[in-house]
Design a protein around this motif. Structure first.
Motif, PDB file in Angstrom:
ATOM      1  N   ALA A   1     -39.133  29.497 -88.508  1.00 20.32           N
ATOM      2  CA  ALA A   1     -40.427  29.925 -88.340  1.00 20.32           C
ATOM      3  C   ALA A   1     -41.048  28.733 -87.411  1.00 20.32           C
ATOM      4  CB  ALA A   1     -41.146  30.639 -89.216  1.00 20.32           C
ATOM      5  N   LEU A   2     -41.148  27.854 -87.914  1.00 21.25           N
ATOM      6  CA  LEU A   2     -41.758  26.516 -87.327  1.00 21.25           C
ATOM      7  C   LEU A   2     -41.191  26.165 -86.183  1.00 21.25           C
ATOM      8  CD1 LEU A   2     -43.695  24.074 -88.334  1.00 21.25           C
ATOM      9  CD2 LEU A   2     -41.819  22.715 -88.905  1.00 21.25           C
TER      10      LEU A   2
ATOM     11  N   PHE B   1     -47.134  23.971 -82.136  1.00 22.40           N
ATOM     12  CA  PHE B   1     -47.388  23.949 -83.420  1.00 22.40           C
ATOM     13  C   PHE B   1     -48.954  24.438 -83.669  1.00 22.40           C
ATOM     14  CE2 PHE B   1     -44.139  20.738 -83.248  1.00 22.40           C
ATOM     15  CZ  PHE B   1     -43.196  21.289 -83.944  1.00 22.40           C
ATOM     16  N   PRO B   2     -49.221  25.898 -83.236  1.00 22.09           N
ATOM     17  CA  PRO B   2     -50.544  26.283 -83.409  1.00 22.09           C
ATOM     18  C   PRO B   2     -51.139  26.253 -84.930  1.00 22.09           C
ATOM     19  CG  PRO B   2     -49.089  28.079 -82.964  1.00 22.09           C
ATOM     20  CD  PRO B   2     -48.357  26.840 -82.647  1.00 22.09           C
ATOM     21  N   ALA B   3     -50.256  26.261 -86.013  1.00 27.30           N
ATOM     22  CA  ALA B   3     -50.878  26.718 -87.269  1.00 27.30           C
ATOM     23  C   ALA B   3     -51.304  25.145 -87.705  1.00 27.30           C
ATOM     24  CB  ALA B   3     -49.828  26.801 -88.253  1.00 27.30           C
ATOM     25  N   PHE B   4     -50.596  24.110 -87.357  1.00 27.71           N
ATOM     26  CA  PHE B   4     -51.048  22.626 -87.429  1.00 27.71           C
ATOM     27  C   PHE B   4     -52.154  22.517 -86.607  1.00 27.71           C
ATOM     28  CE2 PHE B   4     -46.867  23.058 -89.069  1.00 27.71           C
ATOM     29  CZ  PHE B   4     -46.825  21.831 -90.225  1.00 27.71           C
ATOM     30  N   TYR B   5     -52.301  22.494 -85.503  1.00 31.00           N
ATOM     31  CA  TYR B   5     -53.415  22.459 -84.523  1.00 31.00           C
ATOM     32  C   TYR B   5     -54.647  22.909 -84.992  1.00 31.00           C
ATOM     33  CZ  TYR B   5     -56.270  22.277 -80.623  1.00 31.00           C
ATOM     34  OH  TYR B   5     -57.312  21.935 -79.614  1.00 31.00           O
ATOM     35  N   ILE B   6     -54.539  24.462 -85.470  1.00 29.51           N
ATOM     36  CA  ILE B   6     -55.767  24.887 -86.022  1.00 29.51           C
ATOM     37  C   ILE B   6     -56.120  24.250 -87.430  1.00 29.51           C
ATOM     38  CG2 ILE B   6     -56.695  27.117 -86.510  1.00 29.51           C
ATOM     39  CD1 ILE B   6     -55.043  28.639 -84.408  1.00 29.51           C
ATOM     40  N   GLY B   7     -55.041  24.029 -88.111  1.00 28.91           N
ATOM     41  CA  GLY B   7     -55.429  23.514 -89.329  1.00 28.91           C
ATOM     42  C   GLY B   7     -56.224  22.390 -89.402  1.00 28.91           C
TER      43      GLY B   7
ATOM     44  N   PRO C   1     -37.684  36.281 -95.725  1.00 33.68           N
ATOM     45  CA  PRO C   1     -38.828  35.795 -96.553  1.00 33.68           C
ATOM     46  C   PRO C   1     -39.274  34.263 -96.121  1.00 33.68           C
ATOM     47  CG  PRO C   1     -36.884  35.538 -97.541  1.00 33.68           C
ATOM     48  CD  PRO C   1     -36.526  36.249 -96.460  1.00 33.68           C
ATOM     49  N   VAL C   2     -40.729  34.272 -95.782  1.00 34.02           N
ATOM     50  CA  VAL C   2     -41.058  32.871 -95.338  1.00 34.02           C
ATOM     51  C   VAL C   2     -42.220  32.600 -96.016  1.00 34.02           C
ATOM     52  CG1 VAL C   2     -40.317  32.761 -92.756  1.00 34.02           C
ATOM     53  CG2 VAL C   2     -42.508  33.765 -93.487  1.00 34.02           C
ATOM     54  N   SER C   3     -42.861  31.682 -96.462  1.00 28.95           N
ATOM     55  CA  SER C   3     -43.906  31.614 -97.327  1.00 28.95           C
ATOM     56  C   SER C   3     -45.264  30.952 -96.592  1.00 28.95           C
ATOM     57  CB  SER C   3     -43.715  30.268 -98.248  1.00 28.95           C
ATOM     58  OG  SER C   3     -42.792  30.904 -99.351  1.00 28.95           O
ATOM     59  N   GLY C   4     -45.004  30.175 -95.427  1.00 34.15           N
ATOM     60  CA  GLY C   4     -46.052  29.761 -94.738  1.00 34.15           C
ATOM     61  C   GLY C   4     -45.980  27.879 -94.741  1.00 34.15           C
ATOM     62  N   PRO C   5     -46.662  27.211 -93.856  1.00 35.41           N
ATOM     63  CA  PRO C   5     -46.445  25.851 -93.712  1.00 35.41           C
ATOM     64  C   PRO C   5     -47.239  25.063 -94.861  1.00 35.41           C
ATOM     65  CG  PRO C   5     -47.986  26.742 -91.856  1.00 35.41           C
ATOM     66  CD  PRO C   5     -47.107  27.843 -92.627  1.00 35.41           C
ATOM     67  N   ALA C   6     -48.329  25.876 -95.437  1.00 38.86           N
ATOM     68  CA  ALA C   6     -49.229  25.122 -96.277  1.00 38.86           C
ATOM     69  C   ALA C   6     -48.163  24.924 -97.749  1.00 38.86           C
ATOM     70  CB  ALA C   6     -50.322  25.857 -96.682  1.00 38.86           C
TER      71      ALA C   6
ATOM     72  N   HIS D   1     -49.438  31.342 -92.510  1.00 37.34           N
ATOM     73  CA  HIS D   1     -48.564  32.129 -91.510  1.00 37.34           C
ATOM     74  C   HIS D   1     -48.006  31.074 -90.337  1.00 37.34           C
ATOM     75  CE1 HIS D   1     -48.517  36.209 -93.085  1.00 37.34           C
ATOM     76  NE2 HIS D   1     -49.717  36.033 -93.306  1.00 37.34           N
ATOM     77  N   TYR D   2     -46.959  31.532 -89.702  1.00 39.94           N
ATOM     78  CA  TYR D   2     -46.679  30.839 -88.473  1.00 39.94           C
ATOM     79  C   TYR D   2     -46.962  32.006 -87.448  1.00 39.94           C
ATOM     80  CZ  TYR D   2     -43.818  28.292 -91.797  1.00 39.94           C
ATOM     81  OH  TYR D   2     -43.390  27.455 -92.966  1.00 39.94           O
ATOM     82  N   LEU D   3     -46.726  31.378 -86.100  1.00 39.14           N
ATOM     83  CA  LEU D   3     -47.044  32.162 -84.832  1.00 39.14           C
ATOM     84  C   LEU D   3     -46.298  33.521 -84.588  1.00 39.14           C
ATOM     85  CD1 LEU D   3     -48.638  32.416 -82.225  1.00 39.14           C
ATOM     86  CD2 LEU D   3     -46.970  30.919 -81.021  1.00 39.14           C
ATOM     87  N   ILE D   4     -44.885  33.196 -84.953  1.00 40.75           N
ATOM     88  CA  ILE D   4     -43.913  34.448 -84.953  1.00 40.75           C
ATOM     89  C   ILE D   4     -44.551  35.498 -86.018  1.00 40.75           C
ATOM     90  CG2 ILE D   4     -42.500  33.518 -86.666  1.00 40.75           C
ATOM     91  CD1 ILE D   4     -40.306  34.675 -85.146  1.00 40.75           C
ATOM     92  N   ASP D   5     -45.041  35.305 -86.954  1.00 46.66           N
ATOM     93  CA  ASP D   5     -45.699  36.286 -87.905  1.00 46.66           C
ATOM     94  C   ASP D   5     -46.418  37.001 -87.284  1.00 46.66           C
ATOM     95  OD1 ASP D   5     -44.053  35.226 -89.833  1.00 46.66           O
ATOM     96  OD2 ASP D   5     -45.520  34.005 -90.963  1.00 46.66           O
ATOM     97  N   LEU D   6     -47.343  36.622 -86.360  1.00 43.73           N
ATOM     98  CA  LEU D   6     -48.446  37.143 -85.833  1.00 43.73           C
ATOM     99  C   LEU D   6     -47.856  37.865 -84.822  1.00 43.73           C
ATOM    100  CD1 LEU D   6     -50.210  35.218 -87.517  1.00 43.73           C
ATOM    101  CD2 LEU D   6     -51.736  34.859 -85.722  1.00 43.73           C
ATOM    102  N   ILE D   7     -47.059  37.330 -83.975  1.00 41.37           N
ATOM    103  CA  ILE D   7     -46.241  37.969 -82.714  1.00 41.37           C
ATOM    104  C   ILE D   7     -45.551  39.317 -83.292  1.00 41.37           C
ATOM    105  CG2 ILE D   7     -44.714  37.974 -81.023  1.00 41.37           C
ATOM    106  CD1 ILE D   7     -45.532  35.052 -80.676  1.00 41.37           C
TER     107      ILE D   7
END
Length: 223
Positions: free
Chosen positions: A35-36, A44-50, A112-117, A191-197
């Motif tokens: 997913a990453l 890496f939008p999750a890291f950027y927004i984080g 199953p994915v957990s999320g980058p955090a 979540h990752y971007l793919i989860d949202l898509i």
């Protein structure tokens, strides 16, 4: 009566989700690295927004508040439908969200994915460079609750937007709800971007399965 049923249904589904989540914890594998890598092409939008959350506290607070308001948005829109629409149209909204929430955790058992955090200790400052992604095997003590695929919060936000779009204020609030839900799911590391898509076709499928009967947009609350 439908409002009471919707409240009972919603909290019953939350209980089902908790049970399924506990079962998911028995699965030690996670596909977070795949997913990453999908988000690598998008910076890496999750890291950027984080990182944006670290420097813009108001953005963080609003996004986190919207993220936590997902159950409330469902109940508020259900109440509005019950007060302004025939019960069959209100029931369709409750049924669509209910079935979506019931099926979604089952998909978590498949991918199953957990999320980058939860998986990457460098979140949100540095995205790890993965030359060859692989399935992660974690111990029972380190298992984080599976959050996807897809993102359940994004699914609810998309369904709220779809069923509220017939009214101007509903369309505006729905778009804002989707936007801040997206920023929260990514920036909080859930979540990752793919989860949202993946939430987009999933929500569309649920809408098709539950029928597509438009409400009467001319109806509104009576003074």
């Amino acid at each position: 009566k439908l409002l009471v049923v919707s409240v009972v249904t919603f909290f019953s589904l939350i209980l089902v989700h908790v049970v399924l989540e506990a079962l998911c914890k028995l699965i030690a594998m996670r596909y977070d690295q795949y997913a990453l890598c999908f988000g690598r092409s998008f910076g890496f939008p999750a890291f950027y927004i984080g990182r944006m959350f670290e420097t813009h506290w108001w953005f963080h607070c609003i996004s986190a508040w919207v993220y936590d308001a997902s159950p409330a948005s469902f109940l508020v829109l259900t109440m509005y439908y019950c007060l302004t629409q025939p019960l069959d149209k209100a029931g369709r909204f409750v049924r669509t969200v209910g079935i979506s929430l019931l099926i979604c955790p089952l998909l978590y058992l498949l991918v199953p994915v957990s999320g980058p955090a939860y998986v990457f200790g460098s979140f949100p400052y540095h995205a790890p460079l993965l030359a060859t992604p692989h399935v992660i095997q974690v111990s029972a003590q380190e298992l984080a609750p599976p959050n996807g695929v897809p993102s359940m919060h994004m699914v609810v936000a998309l369904l709220v937007l779809y069923f509220a779009r017939y009214w101007k204020i509903g369309l505006v609030l729905g778009l804002l709800f989707v936007a801040f839900t997206a920023s929260a799911t990514l920036g909080l590391g859930e979540h990752y971007l793919i989860d949202l898509i993946a939430a987009v076709p999933y929500a569309a499928l649920m809408i098709c399965l539950c029928g597509n009967k438009e409400p009467n947009a001319s109806c509104s609350l009576q003074a």
